[in-house]
Every structure is written in structure tokens, then in C-alpha cells.
Design a protein around this motif. Structure first.
Motif, short mmCIF file in Angstrom:
data_model
loop_
_atom_site.label_atom_id
_atom_site.label_comp_id
_atom_site.label_asym_id
_atom_site.label_seq_id
_atom_site.Cartn_x
_atom_site.Cartn_y
_atom_site.Cartn_z
N ASP A 240 -13.25 11.53 6.16
CA ASP A 240 -12.63 12.30 5.09
C ASP A 240 -12.97 11.72 3.73
N PHE A 241 -12.94 10.38 3.63
CA PHE A 241 -13.26 9.76 2.34
C PHE A 241 -14.72 9.97 1.99
N GLU A 242 -15.61 9.79 2.98
CA GLU A 242 -17.04 9.94 2.71
C GLU A 242 -17.38 11.38 2.32
N ARG A 243 -16.59 12.35 2.80
CA ARG A 243 -16.83 13.76 2.44
C ARG A 243 -16.19 14.13 1.11
N GLY A 244 -15.46 13.17 0.49
CA GLY A 244 -14.89 13.42 -0.83
C GLY A 244 -13.51 14.03 -0.84
N LYS A 245 -12.78 13.91 0.26
CA LYS A 245 -11.43 14.49 0.31
C LYS A 245 -10.48 13.78 -0.65
N ALA A 246 -10.76 12.52 -0.94
CA ALA A 246 -9.96 11.75 -1.90
C ALA A 246 -10.87 10.73 -2.56
N ASP A 247 -10.47 10.30 -3.77
CA ASP A 247 -11.28 9.32 -4.50
C ASP A 247 -10.66 7.92 -4.48
N LEU B 65 0.83 -1.20 0.00
CA LEU B 65 0.00 0.00 0.00
C LEU B 65 0.87 1.26 0.00
N ALA B 66 2.00 1.20 0.72
CA ALA B 66 2.91 2.35 0.75
C ALA B 66 3.49 2.61 -0.65
N LEU B 67 3.83 1.55 -1.36
CA LEU B 67 4.35 1.72 -2.72
C LEU B 67 3.28 2.30 -3.65
N ILE B 68 2.05 1.82 -3.50
CA ILE B 68 0.96 2.34 -4.33
C ILE B 68 0.70 3.81 -4.00
N GLU B 69 0.70 4.14 -2.70
CA GLU B 69 0.47 5.52 -2.28
C GLU B 69 1.52 6.45 -2.90
N LYS B 70 2.78 6.03 -2.89
CA LYS B 70 3.86 6.84 -3.46
C LYS B 70 3.64 7.06 -4.95
N SER B 71 3.25 6.00 -5.66
CA SER B 71 3.00 6.13 -7.10
C SER B 71 1.86 7.09 -7.39
N LEU B 72 0.81 7.05 -6.59
CA LEU B 72 -0.34 7.93 -6.80
C LEU B 72 0.01 9.38 -6.48
N GLN B 73 0.80 9.57 -5.43
CA GLN B 73 1.22 10.93 -5.09
C GLN B 73 2.07 11.53 -6.22
N GLU B 74 2.91 10.69 -6.83
CA GLU B 74 3.73 11.17 -7.95
C GLU B 74 2.86 11.59 -9.13
N ARG B 75 1.65 11.06 -9.20
CA ARG B 75 0.72 11.41 -10.28
C ARG B 75 -0.31 12.43 -9.83
N ASP B 76 -0.10 13.03 -8.65
CA ASP B 76 -1.00 14.06 -8.10
C ASP B 76 -2.43 13.56 -7.94
N ILE B 77 -2.56 12.30 -7.52
CA ILE B 77 -3.88 11.73 -7.24
C ILE B 77 -4.09 11.74 -5.73
N ASP B 78 -5.14 12.41 -5.26
CA ASP B 78 -5.43 12.47 -3.83
C ASP B 78 -5.76 11.08 -3.31
N THR B 79 -5.09 10.70 -2.23
CA THR B 79 -5.20 9.33 -1.71
C THR B 79 -5.27 9.36 -0.18
N LEU B 80 -6.05 8.45 0.38
CA LEU B 80 -6.09 8.24 1.82
C LEU B 80 -5.58 6.83 2.11
N LEU B 81 -4.94 6.66 3.27
CA LEU B 81 -4.36 5.36 3.64
C LEU B 81 -4.85 4.97 5.03
N LEU B 82 -5.27 3.70 5.16
CA LEU B 82 -5.72 3.19 6.46
C LEU B 82 -5.08 1.83 6.71
N THR B 83 -4.26 1.75 7.74
CA THR B 83 -3.64 0.48 8.14
C THR B 83 -3.86 0.27 9.63
N GLY B 84 -3.33 -0.82 10.13
CA GLY B 84 -3.46 -1.09 11.56
C GLY B 84 -2.76 -0.08 12.42
N GLN B 85 -1.83 0.72 11.85
CA GLN B 85 -1.08 1.72 12.60
C GLN B 85 -1.77 3.09 12.59
#
Length: 752
Positions: A642-649, A612-632
Motif C-alpha cells: 500500500d505504501f509503495e503504491r502511494g496510498k499514504a506518504d 506510534l499510536a499517539l503520532i498516528e492519532k495526531s496525523l489523523q486529526e490533521r487529515d494526513i494519510d498514514t499507515l502503521l506497521l507494528t509487531g501486531q
């Protein structure tokens, strides 16, 4: 006792005068049970037919009898018969009283209609009793064994009761290992003759016999037999009440040796009393199936038993439970508080649901660092909410208390029978115990035993008994329906399971699709290199330590192959250092580009947080708004909001964090980056979006590397789903689960 008599009609008298006389009797034979080299002779008495004819060349009797299935003795030179009586035909070459009685019932009227005079030896035993019989069962409490009953199960003939338990137990002894009864329980195709001492045989229809033997096998498995007697524990007495309902009023069950008002289960198997939705003390309009769920929970409580609410994810198990507790504490404010134990991440969710739907209840949280400040935390509480970790830490505080309803949310937390959490919750005292879980069976039947050991200790026997009786046999072959059927019938009254398809047809469609991914170049070479090396190591481990002792090594090797499929950067091996291409990663980015251009909102699930961290980095490089949720993630509810309010798709979610407690109905696309061993967990993740409240169709995509371990894992997922359906819903299942052969398939080369 009256048997039907058969006489020719007046119009047949002329024909009768010219027809042979047929006599039905028995004769003694010596049968060779061995062979010509090792003969083993046995004396038996078989039903035979004697044809008395004054007319030579008259073959009318031969034609009539053979059309009814009788066997000419002259045609049996190899049967090993030494004839000691004057007879012409055997009723059947199979030694089966049911066939003999069926022949008698069919042959007598048929032969009479054809003008034959039929005579039956008065001592001929193979006739169905024609007069009406009624079934009964009694349980007599055994004074020297608290909680045990001796069982009678039989028929009443002319006002006299005849206990058939010794006869049925005799079948067990003759067949060995319950083979005969289990074969009957799997399904019979014809009427069976059951011997009744001193009365002949009674006729039992196939479906009724199947239910009778289903229950008898179940009681025999968990009970105690001695000299024709059957004793069962109180927990198993409910099986006879099920039988009473199945017989539709033709069977009565009574109990003696206890107070008349003892409610060991009388009425438990009746339909729960319907509830008026307008009378529910909650600020919500419950759907019809949710009202039925609340009625079911109340029905369990009325009879002092617990149960598992196992509805699909998203059907409102929380709301049904809140409503049940609201009814309990509104109708009787003096009852002790109820306790809800849930994963840490869901404590806040339960608090919000009570505040939303039942604000009149006094809800207390036993959670956080300051939970011990003051003793007033319990004073006046209707409901207490805590988590599994806090329960472990505060067992000494909670164990002395008595609760009204004890609810375990995401009850698969106690699926490990020897785990500390399971031991802790079993020590708690409550008038009613409930489990909430959309996945009560995730991997094997031992998880179900652990839940019932909390809900109703003893219902499924001890763990070793359960393993021998059900788990081992089912794991060897899911195609053996007898064990699965017995277990399903035993637990079904205590489990309420509804699927979205059955109760929420208004939900938009869920579209599932597998997205195939081909490994090429260095990534493919890396996969094959690791596979060959790991396969050799696994085979060596199995040879040295056996299959059971090699499980960890097998799983570790499979993990490396799965990581290569996801992205070589996940593999911490020298060979993977310089492999940067990832076919699946590239395919995911392509899919996301298409989905986002179509204004879709996407959940991406993976078991690997590093992926997920690798995917998040790739999306950030493409200026795609992203949210991440893990056990940490500390504030998971904030991420959800935030997601339900549309902060990221795009919402990247790990298996550990996303399996429970999320409502993400604003998403309409779910992508499973890697398949999980546990199909129930994967389904739960999908249901974060596909649940009540979803207005749009949901697209579910699985990225699967073609011909790899991922593709083969999907077959195992299907088998685990079959196991769960077979027990919880009574549906068919086939094929064994994990085995050495399956491991060989998992390590097979990539498909070309």
C-alpha cells in the motif's frame, strides 16, 4: 656456515695504519638488579668492545663507536656493573639480542669504511646468519587424539630444518601472560633477531614478524603446550595456511599422518574461482559484487565449511543465496533439499524471491496450521522454507533429515548462545551451513561466538574459553588491538562483508542530520524529577548488588527517562498524569508538515508502539494519510505494498516490525523518533529505504533531546559500531563499553 667478512679497501690502508684496532667480544658482568638498599646481583654475559690504540689522545674510535650507539663503560657509574674484564664499551645498555645483531650488521661495514681494523671473537654470537633461509611448517596428526596436530614452525638452513617452536614458546614462558609476543604482534619498528640453535641468529623483517606472532599467539591461545611442543585442533590449522599466503611463497605448510587427499583446508585461503554471470541459472542480472558473493558461497561449499554473508542491508543477500542454491540444485538434482529458516514475517518474501528468480526450483513451505497434512511436503523438494518458531515446534520431524545447505536468515536470532532457537538449529544436519546477517555483532562478542558455534563448532573454542580469551579483554579495552586483531584474523575467512559505499557507488547520497530538541516547562521538570529519583535508586542498587546485579534496574530507570523524552504520556507515573506537552512530538509534526509540502515520502521509526499510536492519532486529526506497521500487524506485506503504491506518504513503523524484510525504496526520508540502544538495528531500519533500487537521495533525521540520556546514548552507539567494525572489518576501535562510569554519565542532569 659463512659470515660476511669486512676488510678495508686498498685506498684505506694508510688510514688503517694510523687508526686504533677495534675488537668485538663478550665479557662477564655482575649487575645489580635491585637498588642500593636491596641489592640483587646477577651474573650476565654482555657484548663489549675493546679499543687497542698505540696513540694517546686519539679519540677517533670514541667518535665512531658512540655515533653507532655504543656506550662508554666509564659513563655508567649508576648502572650497577662490576667489571671483570678489560673492555671499553658496551654494545648497548639494553639486553636485547636484536640490538646486538643490528649493531654488528651496521657497525662492521661502517667502521671498516672509516679505516678501522675490526676483529671479531670467533665465539661472538651476535651476528645475523647471512645465507638464505626458507620457512616451513608441518602438522603431524596425533594418533591418540583425533582432530589434533603437533606443530613445527621453523627455518631450513643448508638443507636442515630447525624447529623454532621451542624458542618461541620460551619467549612466552619468560614474558608471562603472552605480554612479549603480544607487544611484538602489535607492531615492531625494526628487524628482530631470532635465535636458531647452533646457527646464531636469523633476520626477520617487522611485518613478517608481526604476522608470525599474530598466528603464534592465536595458536597458543587455543592450543596445548607441553615441554616446548605445541598441539592445535584441526579447526586452528587454517591459521598456518593464512601464514603461508602472507609469506608470499617463502613458507610451505605440509601435513602428515592423514590421507594425501584430506582437505582440512588446503586451498581454502586462495581466491574463489570467478563465476561467469551468463552461466547463472537465475532470472536476474547480478551485479559484480553479487557474483563475487555467489563465488564465495560456492568456495565455502567446495571446502566443506560454513560462513556468514554479512553484507549491508539492501545489497541483495537474498538474491545471492537464491543464486547459490539454484546452482547447487541445478548442477546436481540428486542432492538433498536445502532448508531456509527465517523470521515468520519473511517466509512469504523468500517464497516470492524464489518464484521470481529461480522458478525452476521446487520450493515447499513448511509453515502454517496445515503444514503436517500429508507426507508429500518433502517429496521432490529442492528448497524448504520454514520459520524459527515452527522449527522449535517441529524439531522431532526435522532433526532426522539431512539437508544440502542450511541457511539461517536474520541469523542474529541465535545470538543468545543458551537460547532454545540456537539449540534447535545446532541439531540440524547439513552439508553446508550459512548465516545471513547484516548485523552479526549487535551488542557484544558473545553473539559472534554463538553464530560460529552453529557454523563451525570448536573454531572459537568453548564459550568460557572465548569469554576469557576475547570477550572479557575486549570489553575492558577496545584500544588493545592484539585481541581484536587475533579475533579478526581468525574469523575473517568465514565472513564476507561489503558496505554500500564500497560496492554500490551509484547509490544516491544518504544525508544524516541530528534534529536537536529542547525540553522546556513541565516536561523538563518531569525529566529532572524522575532522573534524580532514579539515579538515587540505581546508586543504591549498585552498592547493594554490584553493577552486574543491577542491570535490570538500570535499564528500567533509563527506559523511563527515554519515555519522558518521547512524550510524558508514555510514562505510567502519577507525576506524569498532568504533563501533556511534548517538545519532540511537536517538532515531529513540524518536520512532517515541511516534508509533505515538498512531496517527500517519510518513514517514522520508534521503539515504542504506544508512541506510534499517539503520532498516528495526531496525523489523523490533521487529515494526513498514514499507515502503521507494528509487531501486531497481521498482513505486513499488504501494508508495504500500500505504501509503495502511494496510498499514504507517512509510514509509522516499530522497531520490532521494521528491522527486517521491508523494501521501501519509494520513501526518501527516514525519521528516527527515538534512538535505539542497538545501532545496528537503527541502521537496518534506515536501510529499508536506502538500498539497491533507490533513485533519490535519502534524508535521515534523528530527533535527540539535547543534554539528555538520548544524547549520551549516541556515544554508546558509536562504541558498538566500533566493536563490530574492529572484528568484522579489521578497523580500529577505542574506548571501553558499558561501565559504572558510563551509567553515571547517562544519569547526568540535563545540559543547561
Amino acid at each position: 656456515m659463512m659470515f660476511a667478512s669486512y676488510e678495508a679497501r686498498d685506498g684505506d690502508r694508510a688510514l688503517k695504519a694510523t687508526r686504533p684496532k677495534i675488537r668485538l667480544t663478550t665479557a662477564h658482568f655482575t649487575i645489580n638488579r635491585g637498588d642500593s638498599f636491596s641489592p640483587r646481583y646477577e651474573d650476565v654475559e654482555l657484548p663489549v668492545i675493546i679499543v687497542q690504540s698505540e696513540y694517546t689522545g686519539d679519540n677517533s674510535a670514541q667518535i665512531a663507536l658512540e655515533s653507532l650507539g655504543a656506550v662508554d663503560l666509564g659513563c655508567l657509574p649508576d648502572y650497577g656493573l662490576d667489571l671483570n674484564a678489560d673492555a671499553d664499551y658496551l654494545v648497548s645498555i639494553e639486553e636485547d639480542p636484536s640490538l646486538y645483531c643490528a649493531f654488528t650488521a651496521q657497525a662492521l661495514p661502517a667502521l671498516t669504511r672509516q679505516g678501522f681494523e675490526v676483529e671479531i671473537d670467533p665465539a661472538y654470537p651476535y651476528r645475523f646468519l647471512e645465507q638464505q633461509v626458507s620457512w616451513y611448517s608441518t602438522l603431524d596428526a596425533e594418533g591418540d587424539q583425533l582432530g589434533w596436530f603437533s606443530v613445527e614452525l621453523g627455518v631450513e638452513i643448508g638443507g636442515k630444518r630447525v624447529n623454532l617452536v621451542p624458542v618461541l614458546l620460551g619467549l612466552l614462558e619468560q614474558s608471562g601472560e603472552l605480554a612479549s609476543l603480544r607487544a611484538m604482534a602489535r607492531g615492531t619498528e625494526r628487524t628482530i633477531a631470532v635465535p636458531v640453535e647452533g646457527h646464531g641468529y636469523i633476520r626477520v623483517e617487522p611485518e613478517r614478524l608481526k604476522r608470525l606472532f599474530d598466528v603464534l599467539v592465536e595458536l597458543h591461545d587455543s592450543g596445548d603446550t607441553h615441554k616446548g611442543r605445541l598441539s592445535i585442533a584441526e579447526n586452528d590449522a587454517h591459521a598456518l595456511q593464512r601464514l603461508e599466503l602472507d609469506f608470499g611463497g617463502d613458507l610451505t605448510v605440509s601435513i602428515s599422518g592423514r590421507d594425501a587427499d584430506h582437505t582440512w583446508g588446503q586451498g581454502f585461503f586462495t581466491t574463489p574461482e570467478a563465476i561467469d554471470p551468463a552461466s547463472l541459472p537465475v532470472k536476474a542480472t547480478l551485479r559484480p559484487y553479487q557474483c563475487e558473493g555467489v563465488a564465495w558461497l560456492a568456495h565455502l561449499g567446495k571446502h566443506g565449511v560454513g560462513g556468514i554473508l554479512a553484507d549491508d542491508m539492501g545489497l541483495g543477500k537474498t538474491l545471492q543465496t537464491v543464486t547459490h542454491l539454484a546452482r547447487e540444485h541445478t548442477s546436481n538434482p540428486l542432492v538433498p533439499p536445502s532448508l531456509i529458516v527465517c523470521p515468520t514475517s519473511l517466509v512469504g518474501n523468500w517464497q516470492r524471491e524464489f518464484a521470481r528468480f529461480a522458478p525452476q526450483l521446487r520450493v515447499r513451505l513448511h509453515h502454517g496450521r496445515n503444514r503436517h497434512l500429508g507426507a508429500e511436503w518433502l517429496d521432490g523438494a529442492d528448497v524448504i522454507i520454514t520459520s524459527y518458531p515452527i522449527l522449535l515446534r517441529d524439531a522431532e520431524l526435522l532433526n532426522p533429515l539431512e539437508f544440502n545447505v542450511l541457511v539461517l536468515d536474520e541469523a542474529q536470532a541465535i545470538k543468545n548462545a543458551r537460547g532454545s532457537i540456537g539449540a534447535a538449529v545446532r541439531e540440524l544436519k547439513a552439508l553446508q551451513r550459512l548465516c545471513l546477517s547484516g548485523t552479526p555483532i549487535e551488542n557484544h562478542l558473545g553473539e559472534l561466538w554463538s553464530l560460529f558455534d552453529f557454523l563451525s563448532p570448536g573454531l572459537l573454542g568453548s564459550e568460557p574459553d572465548f569469554r576469557a580469551r576475547y570477550r572479557t579483554q575486549v570489553s575492558q579495552s577496545l584500544a588493545d588491538r592484539s585481541r581484536l586483531d587475533a579475533l579478526h584474523h581468525k574469523v575473517a575467512p568465514y565472513i564476507l562483508r561489503r558496505t554500500k559505499e564500497s560496492v554500490a557507488p551509484e547509490l544516491p547520497p544518504k544525508i544524516k542530520a541530528v534534529v536537536p530538541v529542547e525540553l522546556i516547562g513541565k516536561q523538563r521538570e518531569l525529566y529532572e524529577g524522575i532522573r534524580c529519583s532514579a539515579h538515587e535508586d540505581v546508586r543504591r542498587a549498585i552498592r547493594e548488588k554490584g553493577f552486574g546485579g543491577s542491570t535490570l534496574q538500570v535499564l528500567d530507570a533509563l527506559m523511563k527517562l527515554r519515555q519522558v523524552c518521547c512524550d510524558p504520556r508514555l510514562v505510567h507515573m502519577e507525576a506524569a498524569r498532568f504533563v501533556r506537552e511534548s517538545a519532540k512530538h511537536t517538532r515531529l509534526l513540524e518536520l512532517l508538515e515541511v516534508h509533505l509540502s515538498c512531496k517527500r515520502r517519510v518513514l517514522v521509526f520508534s521503539q515504542f508502539t504506544s508512541m506510534l499510536a499517539l503520532i498516528e492519532k495526531s496525523l489523523q486529526e490533521r487529515d494526513i494519510d498514514t499507515l502503521l506497521l507494528t509487531g501486531q500487524t497481521e498482513n505486513r506485506q499488504q501494508r508495504v505494498d500500500d505504501f509503495e503504491r502511494g496510498k499514504a506518504d507517512v509510514f509509522l513503523i516499530s522497531l520490532k516490525a521494521g528491522g527486517t524484510g521491508l523494501n521501501l525504496t519509494s520513501a526518501d526520508t527516514v525519521i528516527h523518533y527515538d534512538p535505539w540502544w542497538n545501532p545496528a538495528a537503527q541502521d537496518q531500519a534506515t536501510d529499508r529505504a536506502y538500498r539497491i533500487g533507490q533513485k533519490r537521495s535519502v534524508l535521515v533525521q534523528e530527533l535527540i533531546v539535547v543534554g539528555s540520556v538520548e544524547e549520551r546514548m549516541r556515544a554508546l552507539q558509536a562504541q558498538k559500531r566500533e566493536l563490530a567494525r574492529a572484528v568484522l572489518e579489521g578497523e580500529a576501535a577505542a574506548e571501553p563499553l558499558l561501565s559504572e562510569r558510563v551509567v553515571e554519565e547517562l544519569f547526568a542532569p540535563l545540559a543547561t
